[in-house]
Design an enzyme around this catalytic site. Structure first.
Site, PDB file in Angstrom:
ATOM      1  N   GLU A  85      40.395  53.268  36.963  1.00 52.86           N
ATOM      2  CA  GLU A  85      39.270  52.887  36.113  1.00 52.86           C
ATOM      3  C   GLU A  85      38.100  53.851  36.270  1.00 52.86           C
ATOM      4  OE1 GLU A  85      39.610  50.820  33.849  1.00 52.86           O
ATOM      5  OE2 GLU A  85      41.364  49.666  34.480  1.00 52.86           O
ATOM      6  N   ARG A  95      38.116  35.411  29.011  1.00 52.44           N
ATOM      7  CA  ARG A  95      39.050  34.794  28.065  1.00 52.44           C
ATOM      8  C   ARG A  95      39.636  33.514  28.637  1.00 52.44           C
ATOM      9  NH1 ARG A  95      44.414  34.870  27.676  1.00 52.44           N
ATOM     10  NH2 ARG A  95      44.613  36.461  29.308  1.00 52.44           N
ATOM     11  N   CYS A 148      38.045  41.574  37.366  1.00 54.73           N
ATOM     12  CA  CYS A 148      38.247  42.956  37.806  1.00 54.73           C
ATOM     13  C   CYS A 148      37.046  43.834  37.457  1.00 54.73           C
ATOM     14  CB  CYS A 148      39.535  43.523  37.189  1.00 54.73           C
ATOM     15  SG  CYS A 148      41.046  42.792  37.859  1.00 54.73           S
ATOM     16  N   HIS A 172      43.818  49.382  38.440  1.00 54.80           N
ATOM     17  CA  HIS A 172      44.674  48.307  37.934  1.00 54.80           C
ATOM     18  C   HIS A 172      46.139  48.699  38.118  1.00 54.80           C
ATOM     19  CE1 HIS A 172      41.473  46.222  35.384  1.00 54.80           C
ATOM     20  NE2 HIS A 172      42.117  45.236  35.978  1.00 54.80           N
TER      21      HIS A 172
END
Length: 220
Positions: A85, A95, A148, A172
């Site tokens: 990342e 979500r 995350c 990830h």
């Protein structure tokens, strides 16, 4: 701070979430506990998959170990490779609820904090090292808006305020094969390969003070 004289790397994984019984991030991370890489001892910490609580747990581990490098690892079901990342943004937009049943929507990770933080890891050198080790990997320009991204932003904010000499970032990883069989068509990666990738990443982070200037962007 209660740290030994030996330099160390702190690497974290998450507890299972979203109905999964395991989280490959912690499965791989815990296997590295106590390992010595280029003179650096690996310290590990399992973080709760919870907003805010996870940052507090990470801050406690940083204060305990005084690491030179902090690497946070998380599961990204659906991704096919090791995703390094580049950036974390100052927004929570969940979500699904976290493990404490919190579901923040359009809230800041840090009120009045910067819009985003970039990792200070040498991500292009890490990418090259992974490819040279025949491990599928890419640079990712979104860590999502779940826990995350939350922990990556919290990490880089902590470094900016209190630990400017520390390198930090987030990676990830895909599902394990034992998870992917329950998600039709989902890619996976073995724990052995993930563990090998983490060792490569740690070695590259320790040994490189500057990054390469090579293309690793995306068109969309």
């Amino acid at each position: 701070m209660t740290n030994s004289l030996k330099p160390c790397v702190l690497i974290t994984g998450f507890a299972p979430f979203g109905g999964e019984n395991i989280n490959p991030s912690w499965q791989a991370v815990q296997a590295l506990e106590g390992l010595n890489i280029d003179g650096f001892t690996i310290q590990t910490k399992e973080l709760p998959c919870e907003f805010d609580t996870s940052i507090h747990a990470l801050q406690g581990a940083i204060n305990k170990y005084s690491p030179h490098v902090v690497l946070c690892i998380g599961q990204a079901g659906g991704r096919a490779d090791i995703s390094i990342e580049r950036i974390a943004i100052n927004v929570n937009d969940a979500r699904i609820a976290d493990n404490a049943n919190n579901q923040p929507i359009d809230t800041p990770v840090v009120p009045a904090g910067p819009a985003a933080y970039f990792t200070n890891l040498p991500i292009k050198r890490i990418l090259l090292a992974l490819h040279q080790s025949d491990i599928p990997a890419s640079i990712s320009n979104t860590a999502g808006t779940y826990v995350c991204n939350h922990i990556m932003y919290g990490l880089m904010h902590e470094i900016a305020l209190h630990h400017q000499n520390v390198k930090g970032g987030f990676v990830h990883i895909p599902y394990l094969p034992s998870q992917a069989v329950h998600h039709n068509g989902a890619p996976s990666m073995s724990q052995q390969t993930v563990e090998s990738a983490l060792k490569v990443i740690i070695t590259a982070a320790i040994s490189n003070k500057s990054d390469l200037k090579v293309a690793a962007g995306t068109t969309h």
